[in-house]
Design a protein around this motif. Structure first.
Motif: not given
Length: 92
Positions: A65, A68, A71
């Motif tokens: 993760l 995400r 970024a």
């Protein structure tokens, strides 16, 4: 009292710690002025200490993760290097 067969399976601790690491990275704590504390690495360290090289699976799940959330895909590479270094340091 005997545990159910699912809880005695050798991959159960890996899955539990992997879900804990993902949740800890998903829900960080706000410290101050946009600084956030993510505790997914704590579950990875615990997995490496308790489970040995199977803790690398927990590290991989924790890293999923990160691009995400932050970024920045470079952060995933840094966290992967951290997990690999810690695994080598603890077990060799």
């Amino acid at each position: 009292m005997r545990l159910p067969s699912l809880l005695r399976h050798p991959l159960t601790p890996v899955l539990i710690l992997a879900l804990l690491a993902i949740a800890a990275n998903q829900f960080g704590f706000d410290l101050f002025y946009g600084a956030r504390l993510y505790l997914g690495s704590a579950a990875v360290v615990l997995a490496l200490l308790l489970l040995g090289h199977r803790g690398l699976v927990v590290g991989g799940a924790s890293i999923l993760l990160v691009p995400r959330l932050w970024a920045e895909p470079q952060a995933a590479i840094v966290l992967l290097a951290e997990v690999l270094w810690l695994s080598l340091f603890l077990h060799f």
